[in-house]
Scaffold this motif. Sequence first.
Motif, PDB file in Angstrom:
ATOM      1  N   VAL A   4      33.348 -33.433  21.964  1.00 49.93           N
ATOM      2  CA  VAL A   4      34.185 -34.208  22.875  1.00 49.93           C
ATOM      3  C   VAL A   4      33.295 -35.042  23.801  1.00 49.93           C
ATOM      4  O   VAL A   4      32.410 -34.515  24.465  1.00 49.93           O
ATOM      5  N   VAL A   5      33.554 -36.351  23.798  1.00 55.17           N
ATOM      6  CA  VAL A   5      32.824 -37.303  24.635  1.00 55.17           C
ATOM      7  C   VAL A   5      33.676 -37.622  25.850  1.00 55.17           C
ATOM      8  O   VAL A   5      34.837 -38.006  25.705  1.00 55.17           O
ATOM      9  N   GLU A   6      33.112 -37.474  27.039  1.00 54.69           N
ATOM     10  CA  GLU A   6      33.805 -37.885  28.259  1.00 54.69           C
ATOM     11  C   GLU A   6      32.957 -38.936  28.961  1.00 54.69           C
ATOM     12  O   GLU A   6      31.777 -38.712  29.231  1.00 54.69           O
ATOM     13  N   VAL A   7      33.562 -40.077  29.244  1.00 55.73           N
ATOM     14  CA  VAL A   7      32.863 -41.133  29.965  1.00 55.73           C
ATOM     15  C   VAL A   7      32.782 -40.714  31.430  1.00 55.73           C
ATOM     16  O   VAL A   7      33.801 -40.457  32.063  1.00 55.73           O
ATOM     17  N   THR A   8      31.551 -40.621  31.950  1.00 52.39           N
ATOM     18  CA  THR A   8      31.353 -40.169  33.331  1.00 52.39           C
ATOM     19  C   THR A   8      31.041 -41.305  34.290  1.00 52.39           C
ATOM     20  O   THR A   8      31.175 -41.150  35.502  1.00 52.39           O
ATOM     21  N   ASP A   9      30.613 -42.455  33.754  1.00 49.92           N
ATOM     22  CA  ASP A   9      30.337 -43.621  34.596  1.00 49.92           C
ATOM     23  C   ASP A   9      30.380 -44.861  33.711  1.00 49.92           C
ATOM     24  O   ASP A   9      29.975 -44.811  32.556  1.00 49.92           O
ATOM     25  N   SER A  10      30.895 -45.948  34.271  1.00 49.19           N
ATOM     26  CA  SER A  10      30.936 -47.211  33.541  1.00 49.19           C
ATOM     27  C   SER A  10      30.729 -48.349  34.525  1.00 49.19           C
ATOM     28  O   SER A  10      31.542 -48.547  35.426  1.00 49.19           O
ATOM     29  N   ARG A  11      29.646 -49.080  34.352  1.00 46.89           N
ATOM     30  CA  ARG A  11      29.361 -50.217  35.231  1.00 46.89           C
ATOM     31  C   ARG A  11      30.331 -51.369  35.007  1.00 46.89           C
ATOM     32  O   ARG A  11      30.619 -52.121  35.920  1.00 46.89           O
ATOM     33  N   MET A  12      30.800 -51.514  33.776  1.00 46.55           N
ATOM     34  CA  MET A  12      31.593 -52.685  33.412  1.00 46.55           C
ATOM     35  C   MET A  12      33.099 -52.454  33.470  1.00 46.55           C
ATOM     36  O   MET A  12      33.859 -53.404  33.606  1.00 46.55           O
ATOM     37  N   ASP A  13      33.550 -51.202  33.316  1.00 41.18           N
ATOM     38  CA  ASP A  13      34.991 -50.939  33.298  1.00 41.18           C
ATOM     39  C   ASP A  13      35.277 -49.574  33.930  1.00 41.18           C
ATOM     40  O   ASP A  13      35.200 -48.548  33.265  1.00 41.18           O
ATOM     41  N   PRO A  14      35.618 -49.547  35.216  1.00 39.58           N
ATOM     42  CA  PRO A  14      35.849 -48.270  35.894  1.00 39.58           C
ATOM     43  C   PRO A  14      37.026 -47.477  35.313  1.00 39.58           C
ATOM     44  O   PRO A  14      37.105 -46.272  35.524  1.00 39.58           O
ATOM     45  N   LEU A  15      37.904 -48.139  34.562  1.00 38.06           N
ATOM     46  CA  LEU A  15      39.040 -47.413  33.979  1.00 38.06           C
ATOM     47  C   LEU A  15      38.630 -46.552  32.787  1.00 38.06           C
ATOM     48  O   LEU A  15      39.420 -45.733  32.306  1.00 38.06           O
ATOM     49  N   LEU A  16      37.408 -46.698  32.308  1.00 40.86           N
ATOM     50  CA  LEU A  16      36.911 -45.828  31.234  1.00 40.86           C
ATOM     51  C   LEU A  16      36.508 -44.446  31.743  1.00 40.86           C
ATOM     52  O   LEU A  16      36.535 -43.472  30.996  1.00 40.86           O
ATOM     53  N   VAL A  17      36.147 -44.376  33.027  1.00 38.46           N
ATOM     54  CA  VAL A  17      35.668 -43.113  33.594  1.00 38.46           C
ATOM     55  C   VAL A  17      36.754 -42.042  33.494  1.00 38.46           C
ATOM     56  O   VAL A  17      37.902 -42.270  33.864  1.00 38.46           O
ATOM     57  N   GLY A  18      36.372 -40.891  32.954  1.00 36.14           N
ATOM     58  CA  GLY A  18      37.302 -39.775  32.786  1.00 36.14           C
ATOM     59  C   GLY A  18      37.988 -39.743  31.431  1.00 36.14           C
ATOM     60  O   GLY A  18      38.594 -38.741  31.067  1.00 36.14           O
ATOM     61  N   ARG A  19      37.907 -40.813  30.679  1.00 36.99           N
ATOM     62  CA  ARG A  19      38.533 -40.829  29.345  1.00 36.99           C
ATOM     63  C   ARG A  19      37.738 -39.945  28.394  1.00 36.99           C
ATOM     64  O   ARG A  19      36.517 -39.876  28.467  1.00 36.99           O
ATOM     65  N   LYS A  20      38.479 -39.288  27.505  1.00 38.76           N
ATOM     66  CA  LYS A  20      37.857 -38.365  26.556  1.00 38.76           C
ATOM     67  C   LYS A  20      38.182 -38.784  25.130  1.00 38.76           C
ATOM     68  O   LYS A  20      39.288 -39.257  24.852  1.00 38.76           O
ATOM     69  N   PHE A  21      37.210 -38.548  24.260  1.00 36.92           N
ATOM     70  CA  PHE A  21      37.321 -38.917  22.851  1.00 36.92           C
ATOM     71  C   PHE A  21      36.737 -37.796  22.001  1.00 36.92           C
ATOM     72  O   PHE A  21      35.751 -37.168  22.386  1.00 36.92           O
ATOM     73  N   ARG A  22      37.351 -37.556  20.853  1.00 37.61           N
ATOM     74  CA  ARG A  22      36.855 -36.544  19.913  1.00 37.61           C
ATOM     75  C   ARG A  22      36.099 -37.244  18.789  1.00 37.61           C
ATOM     76  O   ARG A  22      36.616 -38.171  18.166  1.00 37.61           O
ATOM     77  N   ILE A  23      34.872 -36.803  18.527  1.00 33.11           N
ATOM     78  CA  ILE A  23      34.072 -37.378  17.452  1.00 33.11           C
ATOM     79  C   ILE A  23      34.667 -36.954  16.113  1.00 33.11           C
ATOM     80  O   ILE A  23      34.945 -35.781  15.892  1.00 33.11           O
ATOM     81  N   THR A  24      34.869 -37.933  15.220  1.00 35.35           N
ATOM     82  CA  THR A  24      35.528 -37.673  13.938  1.00 35.35           C
ATOM     83  C   THR A  24      34.610 -37.831  12.738  1.00 35.35           C
ATOM     84  O   THR A  24      35.075 -37.709  11.609  1.00 35.35           O
ATOM     85  N   GLN A  25      33.333 -38.112  12.969  1.00 39.51           N
ATOM     86  CA  GLN A  25      32.394 -38.217  11.850  1.00 39.51           C
ATOM     87  C   GLN A  25      30.988 -37.901  12.337  1.00 39.51           C
ATOM     88  O   GLN A  25      30.686 -38.025  13.519  1.00 39.51           O
ATOM     89  N   GLU A  26      30.148 -37.475  11.407  1.00 40.02           N
ATOM     90  CA  GLU A  26      28.745 -37.304  11.749  1.00 40.02           C
ATOM     91  C   GLU A  26      28.116 -38.680  11.846  1.00 40.02           C
ATOM     92  O   GLU A  26      28.660 -39.665  11.360  1.00 40.02           O
ATOM     93  N   ALA A  27      26.959 -38.753  12.471  1.00 35.27           N
ATOM     94  CA  ALA A  27      26.276 -40.042  12.606  1.00 35.27           C
ATOM     95  C   ALA A  27      26.030 -40.630  11.229  1.00 35.27           C
ATOM     96  O   ALA A  27      25.684 -39.898  10.298  1.00 35.27           O
ATOM     97  N   PRO A  28      26.212 -41.921  11.097  1.00 33.25           N
ATOM     98  CA  PRO A  28      25.895 -42.572   9.818  1.00 33.25           C
ATOM     99  C   PRO A  28      24.384 -42.730   9.703  1.00 33.25           C
ATOM    100  O   PRO A  28      23.823 -43.742  10.075  1.00 33.25           O
ATOM    101  N   PHE A  29      23.737 -41.685   9.239  1.00 34.74           N
ATOM    102  CA  PHE A  29      22.279 -41.662   9.199  1.00 34.74           C
ATOM    103  C   PHE A  29      21.744 -42.743   8.275  1.00 34.74           C
ATOM    104  O   PHE A  29      22.229 -42.918   7.172  1.00 34.74           O
TER     105      PHE A  29
END
Length: 134
Positions: A93-118
């Motif tokens: 789970v990724v949570e945005v903790t700070d955003s210089r460009m868009d303060p509305l992103l802070v606090g949003r959470k996202f679930r990773i759905t794939q491994e890194a494309p190595f």
Amino acid sequence: MSARARAVTLRGRRRAEALMQDQCLIRRVTGETTDRETAKVVPVYADVYTGKCKLQSYEGYEQEKNTAETALTVQRMSVHLPVGAYRINVGDVVEVTDSRMDPLLVGRKFRITQEAPFKTFATAYRVFVDYIAD
């Protein structure tokens, strides 16, 4: 790998990281516990990455799904992380903790759905995520 290919890849990584203007915390489920007040089983998380990232919508593809008589629109998103930042797991789970460009992103959470494309010449780890509504 030729010296030129290595130099170009490293320059690409620096440029990709320069665009990572957001900060995030990534957590992984490591177990479960029971909440003493509600008696509900809740996940236990461990922090696996804290650092820079970039959130990106992935083209303009929306897909409408009907669940429980409610129409939902799902848009594919991705999070970009520095190469080698951490070992990515589906479900983190990724949570945005700070955003210089868009303060509305802070606090949003996202679930990773794939491994890194190595790939050998990666300039960033770009992984798909789904938004987690509160």
